[in-house]
Structure formats: C-alpha cells, structure tokens
Scaffold this motif. Structure first.
Motif, PDB file in Angstrom:
ATOM      1  N   ALA A 199       0.823  -1.204   0.000  1.00  0.00           N
ATOM      2  CA  ALA A 199       0.000   0.000   0.000  1.00  0.00           C
ATOM      3  C   ALA A 199       0.860   1.258   0.000  1.00  0.00           C
ATOM      4  O   ALA A 199       0.506   2.262  -0.641  1.00  0.00           O
ATOM      5  N   ARG A 214       1.722   2.797  -3.220  1.00  0.00           N
ATOM      6  CA  ARG A 214       0.619   3.225  -4.091  1.00  0.00           C
ATOM      7  C   ARG A 214      -0.123   4.460  -3.586  1.00  0.00           C
ATOM      8  O   ARG A 214      -0.463   5.340  -4.367  1.00  0.00           O
ATOM      9  N   ASP A 215      -0.397   4.505  -2.279  1.00  0.00           N
ATOM     10  CA  ASP A 215      -1.285   5.544  -1.758  1.00  0.00           C
ATOM     11  C   ASP A 215      -0.776   6.089  -0.431  1.00  0.00           C
ATOM     12  O   ASP A 215      -0.030   5.407   0.282  1.00  0.00           O
ATOM     13  N   ASN A 268      -8.633   3.347   0.239  1.00  0.00           N
ATOM     14  CA  ASN A 268      -7.606   3.110  -0.773  1.00  0.00           C
ATOM     15  C   ASN A 268      -6.880   1.787  -0.496  1.00  0.00           C
ATOM     16  O   ASN A 268      -7.400   0.909   0.193  1.00  0.00           O
ATOM     17  N   SER A 269      -5.668   1.663  -1.005  1.00  0.00           N
ATOM     18  CA  SER A 269      -4.940   0.401  -0.891  1.00  0.00           C
ATOM     19  C   SER A 269      -4.655   0.006   0.558  1.00  0.00           C
ATOM     20  O   SER A 269      -4.442  -1.179   0.855  1.00  0.00           O
ATOM     21  N   ALA A 298      -5.288  -8.680  -1.195  1.00  0.00           N
ATOM     22  CA  ALA A 298      -5.111  -7.471  -2.008  1.00  0.00           C
ATOM     23  C   ALA A 298      -5.745  -7.631  -3.387  1.00  0.00           C
ATOM     24  O   ALA A 298      -6.460  -6.733  -3.865  1.00  0.00           O
ATOM     25  N   GLU A 303      -8.947  -5.419  -4.752  1.00  0.00           N
ATOM     26  CA  GLU A 303      -8.810  -4.638  -5.967  1.00  0.00           C
ATOM     27  C   GLU A 303      -9.793  -5.117  -7.035  1.00  0.00           C
ATOM     28  O   GLU A 303     -10.291  -4.315  -7.835  1.00  0.00           O
TER      29      GLU A 303
END
Length: 295
Positions: free
Chosen positions: A53, A56-57, A181-182, A235, A239
């Motif tokens: 994560a 990514r974010d 988010n992630s 994950a 997603e």
C-alpha cells in the motif's frame, strides 16, 4: 456494475493466490490449531500489505469506510467460528462443499444491496459451481443420505459461514466505494487478527497463542510464504471488487479455488483424485466460465 478486463484478471489472480495460500495453511495446520493459525496469519499479512500500500497511496482510512470495515471483520470472525464448529460436529467431506453457496448468496446480496443484477447466464454459472462442489460431498463414502445430511449439526453452521463470508464481501465493496484506498487491506487484516485474538483470549487461550507463535517461528519456510500469499490473495480480491461485481469475484474465487484445491491436494498432499472429483472440478470450472463470459 459491469466488469472490465482488469476486474476479471484480478479475480482470477485472487483465486489462484487463495488456492496456494490454502495449501500452505493446510500444511501449517498440522502443527498449529486452525483458529490460532488464523490469528497469526492475519497479523502476519499486515506488514507485506503495508509495504504494498505504501508504494501506491498515502496512509489513510476514510471515516465513512470504518463501519463497513469493522462489519466485514466481525463477519469474517463469525464465519470462522461457525466454520470450526461445523468441522467439529460433522465430517469435512459433507460440510466443506457447502461453502460453494457463498457466491450464490453473495450474488443475491449484491443484487439486493448493491443493485448488481445478475443475468440468467451468471445465475446458471453460479449454480454449476454449487452443483460441482456438492457432487464431491455426495460421492463421499461418508455421505449418510439426504435426510441424515439435513439433520447434521455441522450443516447449519457451514451455511452460516457461507452467509457471513458473502456478507463480508458486500461490506468490503461498500468500504471501497466510500473512498478506502490500498491501505484498506492492511487495516482489514489487522482488525480481523485483533478480533480473533481477543476472542481467543476471552476463551483463556493466551498460552496457546504464545506457544503457537514459537512453533510458527520455527517454520519459516511455510510461515513466510503463507503471510505473503495471504496478503496477495486479499489485495487481489479487494482490488477486484473495485472493478467487478461481487458475484463475479466470489464465483471465480470459490469455483476455481475448489478446483485448485483438488490439484494442489494431489501435488503436495498426495490426496486421491478419482473420476467424481475430476467431473466436479470440470463442472465448477464451466460455471466460472459462464459467469466470467456473462459479465
């Protein structure tokens, strides 16, 4: 909600990762009780999920996503407790196939609460997955007949598990729709692990938790891959829920997961694979194909 190509690919990747994770988890369950294993594997997934994560974010959890996340974690725990009760009360060959009802329940719940209307093709595919899974149970030497099967105490517990896990998928997609988010995957895994640990501590299993942690520390060749595979599976699944309907994700996960379990069981545990299992796997795979093609 229509599925794009990325959603289908992620759902397939999730199913493959869950199958591999289940195989490693089965190997670890020889040394660690399943409930306690669930605690440590859930918590062990948090660091790799945080690393993923973090690439990514920014780290955040929107307040609006907190309630569905806690609901999902609680349902995951309830499903696990019912799952273990089912295994204690009835033969595994009769109860495990009932998890195939999870995608059907998820599809119906997504229709009711997420306005994701399945087509006839998708419904037929989900029923094929159920039929294939139940075929394995019906062909078992432990099959007691329909009336006795309906009276098995573990049957009701396993159906409760299927419903709880189907609902958790609905809660997860709701949390993602509210801006998670992630980092949601890491927070969810942490919440599940802590809730399960609290339940075991309430049952005075603290000494077992400590002892099992020492056992897992002595099995790094299994424990570390389990943590990574479990993190990947979660994950990929979350997603996929961003890009595909719940029904597709759950049918692919359960259908290919059970077919993969047959293959991995043969490769790693030398479990027998007869014609009924092969036919069941073919039926489930066909059901998954119908669902994927129908979205």
């Amino acid at each position: 909600m229509a599925a794009d190509a990325l959603g289908v690919v992620l759902a397939l990747a999730s199913a493959a990762a869950w199958s591999c994770f289940d195989a490693v988890r089965k190997a670890l369950s020889r040394d660690v009780p399943p409930a306690i294993l669930g605690v440590w594997l859930s918590l062990a997934q948090v660091p790799p999920l945080m690393i993923w994560a973090g690439t990514r974010d920014p780290m955040r959890l929107p307040p609006a996503s907190l309630a569905p996340m806690l609901g999902s974690a609680a349902l995951t725990l309830a499903g696990l407790l019912w799952f273990l009760m089912a295994l204690r009360r009835s033969p595994i060959s009769l109860t495990i196939p009932l998890l195939s009802f999870t995608p059907v329940m998820a599809m119906l719940l997504a229709w009711a609460f997420r306005h994701q209307t399945p087509t006839w093709c998708q419904g037929a595919g989900a029923l094929l997955v159920v039929a294939g899974a139940l075929t394995m149970g019906l062909k078992s030497s432990q099959w007691p007949g329909l009336r006795a099967f309906a009276g098995e105490p573990g049957v009701r517990c396993m159906l409760g598990t299927a419903l709880a896990w189907a609902l958790s998928a609905v809660f997860n997609q709701a949390a993602l729709a509210r801006g998670a988010n992630s980092w949601y995957a890491a927070f969810l895994s942490l919440a599940v692990g802590l809730m399960m640990a609290a339940a075991l501590l309430a049952l005075r299993r603290g000494a077992d938790l400590v002892h099992s942690l020492k056992v897992l520390a002595g099995l790094p060749k299994l424990a570390l891959p389990a943590a990574v595979l479990g993190g990947l599976a979660l994950a990929f699944e979350l997603e996929a829920l961003r890009a595909a309907p719940i029904g597709l994700v759950e049918v692919v996960k359960r259908g290919l997961g059970m077919s993969g379990a047959i293959l991995l069981g043969r490769i790693f545990f030398r479990e027998p694979v007869g014609l009924p299992k092969l036919l069941a796997a073919a039926v489930m795979t066909g059901g998954v194909a119908l669902v994927v093609l129908g979205f």
